[in-house]
Scaffold this active site. Structure first.
Site, PDB file in Angstrom:
ATOM      1  N   ALA A  39       0.837  -1.208   0.000  1.00 42.43           N
ATOM      2  CA  ALA A  39       0.000   0.000   0.000  1.00 42.43           C
ATOM      3  C   ALA A  39       0.866   1.249   0.000  1.00 42.43           C
ATOM      4  O   ALA A  39       1.285   1.731  -1.047  1.00 42.43           O
ATOM      5  CB  ALA A  39      -0.938  -0.028   1.210  1.00 42.43           C
ATOM      6  N   ARG A  40       1.149   1.775   1.191  1.00 41.67           N
ATOM      7  CA  ARG A  40       1.997   2.945   1.361  1.00 41.67           C
ATOM      8  C   ARG A  40       2.904   2.731   2.565  1.00 41.67           C
ATOM      9  O   ARG A  40       2.464   2.218   3.600  1.00 41.67           O
ATOM     10  CB  ARG A  40       1.145   4.212   1.573  1.00 41.67           C
ATOM     11  CG  ARG A  40       0.490   4.732   0.306  1.00 41.67           C
ATOM     12  CD  ARG A  40       1.523   5.318  -0.641  1.00 41.67           C
ATOM     13  NE  ARG A  40       0.943   5.817  -1.878  1.00 41.67           N
ATOM     14  CZ  ARG A  40       0.790   5.097  -2.970  1.00 41.67           C
ATOM     15  NH1 ARG A  40       1.145   3.818  -2.992  1.00 41.67           N
ATOM     16  NH2 ARG A  40       0.287   5.635  -4.058  1.00 41.67           N
ATOM     17  N   GLU A  45      11.437   6.728  -0.042  1.00 44.37           N
ATOM     18  CA  GLU A  45      11.792   5.902  -1.202  1.00 44.37           C
ATOM     19  C   GLU A  45      12.755   6.666  -2.109  1.00 44.37           C
ATOM     20  O   GLU A  45      12.431   7.777  -2.544  1.00 44.37           O
ATOM     21  CB  GLU A  45      10.534   5.498  -1.971  1.00 44.37           C
ATOM     22  CG  GLU A  45       9.627   4.583  -1.162  1.00 44.37           C
ATOM     23  CD  GLU A  45       8.419   4.081  -1.939  1.00 44.37           C
ATOM     24  OE1 GLU A  45       8.257   4.489  -3.113  1.00 44.37           O
ATOM     25  OE2 GLU A  45       7.654   3.276  -1.389  1.00 44.37           O
ATOM     26  N   HIS A  95       9.082  -0.988  -4.747  1.00 41.68           N
ATOM     27  CA  HIS A  95       7.801  -0.420  -5.188  1.00 41.68           C
ATOM     28  C   HIS A  95       7.419  -0.937  -6.577  1.00 41.68           C
ATOM     29  O   HIS A  95       7.250  -0.178  -7.535  1.00 41.68           O
ATOM     30  CB  HIS A  95       7.850   1.104  -5.193  1.00 41.68           C
ATOM     31  CG  HIS A  95       6.490   1.733  -5.035  1.00 41.68           C
ATOM     32  ND1 HIS A  95       6.286   2.915  -4.386  1.00 41.68           N
ATOM     33  CD2 HIS A  95       5.259   1.344  -5.447  1.00 41.68           C
ATOM     34  CE1 HIS A  95       5.010   3.231  -4.397  1.00 41.68           C
ATOM     35  NE2 HIS A  95       4.354   2.285  -5.036  1.00 41.68           N
TER      36      HIS A  95
END
Length: 673
Positions: free
Chosen positions: A360-361, A390, A409
């Site tokens: 998700a995050r 990131e 990611h």
């Protein structure tokens, strides 16, 4: 006079913006400019503005002569209804507006928003007005908008954009470089790596009309600033759904069987079969946290792995989910409510040996707390595709932990998903540039100032009533049938309820989902979720000065967490009004109350007897919970009553239990608005 002329240009632009249709009936005429306006021709660079390509409009000629102390501008096509009578006499007001009309004709192909007009008109600087007009002149001369693509986008999407706009692909821009370029752009497309901050919107000079997020999450875009600056934000929520779900399942299986660690071991020349004994997936419980598009696809695939139980299909509370799950898969958006939702406190409530997947995050997990939980053995393993920063630091304890599987990611990184996202976001951006409404818009569109000013307190009321009502439903997600009643002294045709309905929809859906709802996507989202909202108008006697007297929301065919909210006809019913400019709750079920709809509210049904207010207030005071207001509605003296208490802080469960244990209290519910 210079400022007046500059503002007149903006007003002329605004006038034509409102009267676009007048071009259907035009004929040549002379426009007179007073001699005081001559310097503006040069100052605004009008001598260099020349339309390109074919055009049916007459070509303006800036070689002007004089007549009676004025300058003539020939030839020019003006709408017949706007022409001055024969026997022209210089009229400064008319000349100023005409000058703006001429400029707009030069900039044909660019439609300006009312918000831009307002900002120009209120500007106190001729230089600022001049610079803005020149920037827009560049757009008008080209005849097409400019789209800045700040991160790599699939070729299919780029092709769609180039068919409509001038496309500038500039990757890896620093924040300063982005702010510098943005004033020359009508649209911006980003993925997750570019922060579209308030500074970006402040730097755009009113030109940026749409930001496209090539993906689902929009936490890297300042939505409040975008709305404030009249910029629509759209995303691409469907194209990468399957890819993200597949990656979640891939990480789940790879983590359970130590695939990444075993692969690294074999490549290092080792053969450690006993070290990498995995965990079976059969018969285990998976908690899917965030049951939107990706979460539901993960659950569907997880059931195929022979799950005995898939949380998200069987709806349970957050605390029950984390306490019973063997695997937890995160799929919620990053919002203030979900930021670091997995932390030391929640890890302590989990089953020892739980395994966590996050596609998700990164911000939904407190990463330092996760390291502590891994070291303590509370969390056996974690598989992470996203991180707070990131890329994460090279010396990150989390990344280097032996029980963590990490990917950079990659959730949406399949060839098919990348092309699908590119096409979806390109279509949304082009549609927005054409002025079309977008079903994937994630911020509120511009509303006429006069309508918003009048309806603003009722807009707040509508959303609060929706939020209040849905929290009374046991299970929340079962809401399918809603009736909204508007009571007003105005005729039905004089009340446009679209904005109010959208805000009620927003209040009903957002607390129980990850969907962003606004005027653009409210009806679409309600239909997509099977939510049917009907509206009824009650015409009251009295003055139509106020648009509404009250709004009533009824939810049918559901069970309630608070039985007293059920009306005589069997629906959950809440009713509210605006008092002193603020939203108030005035009825719950059959009980009349007077409650300000703000902060958090405790509702309790009790037997009406002396001392109840004091007892409840004392318990809250002892627990240092501040009471902002209190209201009691009753059927009759010494009968049943409903007490509504506004509190500044969320009481502990123990505090609410103490109130519930008072003998006269029959039921209790806490609601957060």
């Amino acid at each position: 006079m210079r400022l007046k002329i500059a503002k007149g240009i903006a007003r002329g632009l605004a006038f034509i913006h409102d009267k676009k249709h007048v071009h259907a009936n035009i004929k040549p005429t002379n426009i007179l400019l007073t001699s005081e306006m001559e310097p503006i021709i040069t100052d605004f660079g009008l001598d260099r503005l020349r339309p390109t390509g074919s055009s049916s409009a007459a070509q303006p000629d800036f070689s002007v002569g004089s007549s009676s102390g004025a300058h003539q501008l020939l030839p020019y096509q003006a709408p017949e209804s706007l022409q001055q009578p024969q026997g022209l006499q210089p009229n400064p007001k008319w000349d100023v507006y005409s000058f703006g009309i001429v400029l707009l004709e030069l900039l044909s192909g660019r439609v300006f928003s009312d918000r831009e007009m307002d900002r120009w008109w209120e500007s106190g600087s001729v230089e600022e007005d001049k610079n803005r007009v020149l920037r827009m002149a560049d757009v008008g001369i080209k005849g097409e908008p400019t789209v800045l693509v700040a991160e790599k986008l699939g070729e299919a999407g780029i092709k769609l954009l180039k068919d409509y706009a001038d496309v500038d692909c500039s990757y890896n821009l620093s924040p300063e470089e982005l702010c510098s370029k943005i004033s020359q752009c009508d649209a911006l497309i980003v993925r997750s790596g570019t922060k579209v901050s308030r500074e970006v919107f402040e730097s755009c000079g009113g030109r940026l009309r749409v930001v496209g997020r090539a993906g689902v999450g929009i936490d890297n875009v300042d939505l409040a600033a975008a709305t404030e600056y009249g910029c629509l934000v759209v995303n691409a929520p469907t194209a990468n759904t399957v890819a993200a779900a597949e990656h979640g399942i891939a990480l789940l299986a790879a983590m359970a069987r130590n695939v990444a660690q075993a692969d690294a071991s074999v490549k290092a020349g080792k053969w450690e079969r006993s070290k990498y004994v995995g965990a079976s997936l059969v018969g285990k419980t998976l908690a899917v946290m965030g049951f939107g598009k990706v979460g539901s696809e993960v659950a569907r695939r997880a059931k195929g792995l022979d799950r005995a139980r898939a949380i998200g299909v069987e709806l349970v509370s957050f605390d029950e989910a984390i306490a019973t799950a063997d695997f937890i898969s995160l799929h919620m958006p990053l919002t203030p409510a979900t930021s670091k939702v997995l932390n030391d406190e929640t890890f302590a409530k989990m089953k020892k040996g739980v395994r966590i997947v996050n596609v998700a995050r990164g911000g939904v997990i407190d990463e330092e707390a996760l390291v502590r939980a891994l070291d303590a053995g509370i969390v056996a393993q974690a598989a992470l595709d996203v991180f707070t920063d990131e890329p994460p630091p090279k010396d990150s304890k989390l990344i280097l932990h032996e029980n963590v599987t990490a990917t950079p990611h990659l959730g949406a990184s399949t060839m098919e998903a990348q092309e699908g996202v590119a096409i979806e976001i390109a279509e949304a951006v082009v549609g927005a540039l054409k002025g079309e409404l977008s079903a994937t818009a994630v911020n509120a569109p511009m509303v006429p100032a006069e309508v918003l000013t009048e309806l603003k307190p009722f807009v707040d009321l509508a959303e609060k009533l929706g939020r209040f009502a849905v929290q009374l439903v046991a299970g929340g997600s079962g809401v399918k049938t809603v009736k909204v009643t508007y009571a007003s002294a105005r005729a039905p045709d004089d009340l446009d309820t679209r904005l109010l309905r959208a805000m009620i929809t927003k209040g009903l859906i957002e607390p129980i989902s990850s969907v962003f709802v606004n005027l653009v996507n409210a009806d679409f989202t309600a239909k997509q979720r099977g939510l049917r909202i009907t509206e009824e108008r009650i015409v009251l006697d009295g003055s139509p000065e106020n648009p509404l007297e009250f709004i009533q929301v009824q939810i049918a065919n559901v069970e309630s967490r608070f039985a007293s909210a059920i009306s005589d006809s069997g629906e959950i019913k809440v009713e509210g009004c605006v008092k002193d400019g603020s939203p108030h709750l005035r009825k719950v079920g059959s009980f009349e109350v007077d409650v300000s709809l703000e902060g958090s509210i405790i509702l309790c049904r009790q037997v009406d007897q002396p001392g109840m207010i004091g007892k409840v207030g004392s318990i809250l005071g002892q627990e240092n919970v501040n009471v902002s207001f209190m209201s009691v509605g009753r059927i009759a003296p010494r009968k049943q009553a409903v007490m509504a208490i506004g509190v500044d802080d969320r009481p502990k469960k123990e505090t609410l239990k103490k109130i519930g244990d008072i003998p006269a209290v029959e039921e209790l519910v806490f609601l957060k608005l």
